[in-house]
Structures are given as structure tokens and as C-alpha cells.
Enzyme design. Structure first.
Site, PDB file in Angstrom:
ATOM      1  N   ARG A   1      -4.256   4.337  -5.267  1.00 55.08           N
ATOM      2  CA  ARG A   1      -2.916   5.717  -5.197  1.00 55.08           C
ATOM      3  C   ARG A   1      -1.878   5.293  -6.548  1.00 55.08           C
ATOM      4  O   ARG A   1      -1.475   4.531  -7.131  1.00 55.08           O
ATOM      5  CB  ARG A   1      -2.438   6.201  -4.416  1.00 55.08           C
ATOM      6  CG  ARG A   1      -1.090   5.407  -3.781  1.00 55.08           C
ATOM      7  CD  ARG A   1       0.056   6.099  -3.817  1.00 55.08           C
ATOM      8  NE  ARG A   1       0.827   5.445  -3.799  1.00 55.08           N
ATOM      9  CZ  ARG A   1       1.981   5.016  -4.698  1.00 55.08           C
ATOM     10  NH1 ARG A   1       1.286   4.010  -5.082  1.00 55.08           N
ATOM     11  NH2 ARG A   1       2.358   4.443  -3.958  1.00 55.08           N
TER      12      ARG A   1
ATOM     13  N   ASP B   1       8.715  10.006   2.257  1.00 57.02           N
ATOM     14  CA  ASP B   1       7.931  10.059   3.562  1.00 57.02           C
ATOM     15  C   ASP B   1       8.700   9.456   4.989  1.00 57.02           C
ATOM     16  O   ASP B   1       8.799   9.719   5.568  1.00 57.02           O
ATOM     17  CB  ASP B   1       6.745   8.898   2.672  1.00 57.02           C
ATOM     18  CG  ASP B   1       6.825   7.175   2.832  1.00 57.02           C
ATOM     19  OD1 ASP B   1       8.424   7.367   2.384  1.00 57.02           O
ATOM     20  OD2 ASP B   1       5.325   7.074   2.653  1.00 57.02           O
TER      21      ASP B   1
ATOM     22  N   SER C   1      -2.019  -1.547  -4.672  1.00 49.64           N
ATOM     23  CA  SER C   1      -2.884  -2.620  -3.733  1.00 49.64           C
ATOM     24  C   SER C   1      -2.686  -2.558  -2.822  1.00 49.64           C
ATOM     25  O   SER C   1      -3.715  -3.245  -2.391  1.00 49.64           O
ATOM     26  CB  SER C   1      -2.813  -4.002  -5.198  1.00 49.64           C
ATOM     27  OG  SER C   1      -1.457  -3.569  -5.717  1.00 49.64           O
TER      28      SER C   1
ATOM     29  N   ASP D   1       1.088   5.297   1.054  1.00 52.97           N
ATOM     30  CA  ASP D   1       0.482   4.832   1.052  1.00 52.97           C
ATOM     31  C   ASP D   1      -0.676   4.924   1.603  1.00 52.97           C
ATOM     32  O   ASP D   1      -2.236   5.041   0.928  1.00 52.97           O
ATOM     33  CB  ASP D   1       0.544   3.966   0.237  1.00 52.97           C
ATOM     34  CG  ASP D   1       2.117   3.221  -0.622  1.00 52.97           C
ATOM     35  OD1 ASP D   1       2.660   5.194  -1.490  1.00 52.97           O
ATOM     36  OD2 ASP D   1       3.053   2.370  -0.629  1.00 52.97           O
TER      37      ASP D   1
HETATM   38  C1  GLA Z   1       7.090   2.484  -1.654  1.00 48.98           C
HETATM   39  C2  GLA Z   1       6.516   2.953   0.003  1.00 48.98           C
HETATM   40  C3  GLA Z   1       6.064   4.622   0.774  1.00 48.98           C
HETATM   41  C4  GLA Z   1       6.680   5.741  -0.358  1.00 48.98           C
HETATM   42  C5  GLA Z   1       7.012   4.927  -1.593  1.00 48.98           C
HETATM   43  C6  GLA Z   1       8.597   5.808  -2.137  1.00 48.98           C
HETATM   44  O1  GLA Z   1       5.509   2.935  -2.191  1.00 48.98           O
HETATM   45  O2  GLA Z   1       5.079   1.980   0.940  1.00 48.98           O
HETATM   46  O3  GLA Z   1       5.604   4.554   1.832  1.00 48.98           O
HETATM   47  O4  GLA Z   1       7.966   5.234   0.114  1.00 48.98           O
HETATM   48  O5  GLA Z   1       7.039   3.456  -2.127  1.00 48.98           O
HETATM   49  O6  GLA Z   1       8.078   7.366  -2.150  1.00 48.98           O
END
Ligand code: GLA
Length: 390
Positions: A36, A45, A135, A180
Site C-alpha cells: 500500500r 491511525d 510488505s 496497513d
Molecule cells: C506504519 C504503521 C501504521 C501507521 C504508519 C504511520 O506503517 O504500521 O500503523 O502508524 O506507520 O502512519
């Protein structure tokens, strides 16, 4: 130069061929999950805020065949490694970090009474590793769907997401939020996902204009969120919430923010979270109205806030954003993901795409001494949709 992008079908084919070679039997089960990018809404989040990520058309594909009872043998072409995991040691973290994501999901499913039999597994990937493109979440959700295909037992999407989030927290030691794993599971093709982490409601936001192209540039600096800075930011947010007497930073009003003005770093952190939540809301409006200049400005503003207030950028990411934002045909650019390295995303006019990527790449190479990886990505389907069609 733009990196090539193998099709999902060819990745599944190559995972199947790898597992056949490993086990001497034809692949019997397959699963895949996308990586993503987060368009905007960073480090919000776990503060119960809003995020706007999208799944990308880059994937982790897995194939499996029956293996020796009590054991999982995994060949990863991405890591150029082959490792084993004993199923009676599910709770002792595996020596290889990448294996822990697989182990963590199997352990979570075990708690749902879904028992993993002995398996031979192959993993192939077109998601750049360590680039902040999730990933790890892709590996978790692909493992979850593979396990469901193998056992014929299914969890709900919400349980699947929770199992993957928990696997990441337990096994990688990262106190991550839910962004994510949620987008990687639930995304729909051509859409970004507006996720409100307060009540965990999600809504799709069409993001497939022909006039726009999304450029992902890998700084070549790999991040490790487990190194502690991520957990430190999270702890700072919790401290600020406690000081303000709120459940989460999502609730903070401008007046409350002003009350923190003598708290130095905490004031900066809360400023980022409060303004970032507003930027996400405004970005959705900008997308729905096709105001790409506005969306680009919000993205660049988000980067500045992450750089100056949240302090999770680094000089390589700042340089890439600087190089991108002076280009004509670039609406805006920002780091994406946890930070401290990894990737920048830039919103580019489609017909300027190649030239923009070439110039940024050349100038970055001149300054840093290595060329960044450049990828063109599109909003793709999530693991649920992909695996249902396999
Ligand atoms: C990582 C974490 C997510 C989020 C991002 C920052 O990707 O896995 O949960 O907190 O950092 O936005």
C-alpha cells in the site's frame, strides 16, 4: 528509469513453480496480497484519527503444497532464503525477522482453533522491501488467506485484519496502528480507502483519474520501525493525551492544543496530529472535486508537518520531496508510511510522468551517489478481493 511491474498472474505462477521445486509436488494452494501507499494521514491511525491509504498493484504472492507434519518450510525468492519453522514453537520468535510475520499469523489463527498442517511454501514479491510500502502487512494477509485456503476454515475480514495487526505487534515488536492491514485487506480497485480509526469505519474514495499518475520513489534508505522511534512517538502521543485528559488526540480542539504551548516536543507532536486529521478531511474533498492542486498542496503540507513537528523524516526523503516539488507537472509530494527512510510519493500529471521521474532520479543520484527506485503505482484491489478470485 521506471521499474518494471510483473503481473499478479506471473507472480502466482512463479510462486507455484518455486514450491513445486521445493516440495517435489504441484502447488495446491495460492494466495496474494498487495502492498500500500498512504496518500495522506500519517501517524494518525494510533491516535484514533483519519487515514487515506490505497492498495497498490504490487504484491506478495504465496503458493503451498503439503509438507512434513509439524513443520513449515518457506522459500522466499525476495529474501533469497529458505527457512523452517517448527509448529510446536509458534510462540518463540523465529530467528529471521521476515519469518516472524508468517509465524505470527499462524499463531493468531491457532488461537482461533485454525491449526496449520505441515506445509512447503514459496513467497515471491513485487513490493519493494523495507520501503514503507507495507510488505509486512502484505505478507501477513497473504499468509492469512493461504492458511484459510489450506484449512478450509475462514475468519471474518475484521478478524483477519486483527490477527495480522496482532502478529505484527507480537512478532515484530512494533506497536503499529490498524491502517496497513486494513487497507491491504479491504481496498477496492481504483479506490483509496478513507478509514476512520475512531470507529474503524471505512469508505472508498475513487482515485483513478486518467490525468493523474502516482510516482513512488524509494530513497534507498531502509527503515526499521522496531528501532524504537515509532514506539517513542506513540508514547509521546499517549503522554500528551493524559496531560490534556482526553482519550486520544483525535479529540483535541484548537483551545486544548494551545494549552500545550509550553510543552515543547509534545506541542509539536499534537500539532501534527491535529492538522494532519484536518488535511485528510480536506484531501477527500479535493479528490472528490478533482482539485489536484489542492490535493498536492495538502500532501506537501503533510510532509512539512512530518518533517518539522513529528520529526519522522530524514534528509534523503526531504531531498526527494524538494526535487519533486520544484518540477512542473508535480502537484505535491510527501513521505509515505512510518518514515525514517523508505519512499516518497509524488502526484504527477500523467503526460509529464516519465520526464519527472528521470530528472528526480538523475538529480538524486548526483547528490547522494545512488539512484532511487522509481515505481508507477495504481490503486489496486485488496487481498480479500484478490483471493476470492483465485
Ligand atoms: C506504519 C504503521 C501504521 C501507521 C504508519 C504511520 O506503517 O504500521 O500503523 O502508524 O506507520 O502512519
Amino acid at each position: 528509469m521506471i521499474e518494471s511491474n510483473p503481473s499478479l498472474a506471473s507472480l502466482i505462477e512463479s510462486a507455484s513453480a518455486d514450491v513445486a521445486e521445493l516440495s517435489g509436488q504441484a502447488a495446491r494452494w495460492q494466495a496474494a496480497s498487495p502492498g500500500r501507499v498512504n496518500l495522506i494521514g500519517e501517524h494518525t491511525d494510533y491516535n484514533q484519527g483519519r487515514v487515506l491509504p490505497m492498495a497498490i498493484d504490487r504484491y506478495i504472492a504465496m503458493a503451498a503444497a503439503p509438507g512434513v507434519p509439524g513443520q513449515i518450510r518457506v522459500r522466499s525468492s525476495a529474501m533469497a532464503e529458505e527457512r523452517s519453522l517448527s509448529l510446536d514453537q509458534l510462540h518463540t520468535p523465529h530467528g529471521k525477522p521476515w519469518m516472524r510475520y508468517i509465524q505470527g499469523v499462524i499463531a493468531q489463527y491457532d488461537q482461533h482453533d485454525v491449526r496449520c498442517p505441515g506445509l512447503d511454501v514459496a513467497v515471491v514479491s513485487s513490493v519493494p522491501m523495507g520501503g514503507g510500502l507495507s510488505s509486512s502487512a502484505a505478507l501477513e494477509l497473504a499468509t492469512a488467506h493461504l492458511l484459510e485456503a489450506v484449512t478450509g476454515q475462514t475468519l471474518t475480514p475484521a478478524e483477519r485484519i486483527q490477527a495480522s495487526v496482532q502478529a505484527e505487534r507480537d512478532m515484530a515488536g512494533v506497536p503499529c496502528g490498524i491502517m496497513d492491514q486494513t487497507v491491504v485487506e479491504l481496498a477496492a480497485s481504483g479506490q483509496a480507502l478513507l478509514l476512520d480509526c475512531l470507529d474503524q469505519t471505512a469508505r472508498s474514495v475513487p482515485f483513478d483519474s486518467q490525468a493523474l499518475a502516482l510516482l513512488v520513489i524509494h530513497s534507498g534508505v531502509s527503515h526499521s520501525l522496531a528501532e524504537g522511534a515509532y514506539a517513542q512517538r506513540r508514547a509521546e502521543c499517549e503522554r500528551a493525551s493524559a496531560l490534556l485528559g482526553v482519550n486520544s488526540l483525535r479529540e483535541v480542539s484548537p483551545d486544548q492544543l494551545a494549552r500545550l504551548k509550553d510543552e515543547g516536543v509534545l506541542h509539536q507532536r499534537v500539532t501534527h496530529v491535529v492538522t494532519e486529521n484536518e488535511r485528510v478531511r480536506d484531501a477527500v474533498t479535493a479528490i472528490e472535486q478533482g482539485c489536484w492542486d489542492r490535493l498536492g498542496a495538502l500532501m506537501t503540507g503533510s510532509h512539512r508537518s512530518l518533517r518539522d513537528d513529528y520529526e519522522v523524516s530524514c534528509r534523503e526523503l526531504d531531498l526527494l520531496v524538494e526535487l519533486a516539488t520544484v518540477e512542473r507537472g508535480v502537484y505535491g509530494a510527501r513521505m509515505t508510511g512510518g518514515g525514517f527512510g523508505g519512499c516518497v510519493i509524488a502526484l504527477v500529471e500523467t503526460d509529464q510522468f516519465e520526464g519527472v521521474a528521470d530528472r528526480i532520479s538523475g538529480q538524486y543520484n548526483d547528490r547522494m551517489g545512488w539512484a532511487p527506485g522509481c515505481y508507477r503505482v495504481q490503486a489496486g484491489a485488496g487481498a480479500r478481493e484478490i483471493c476470492a478470485a483465485l
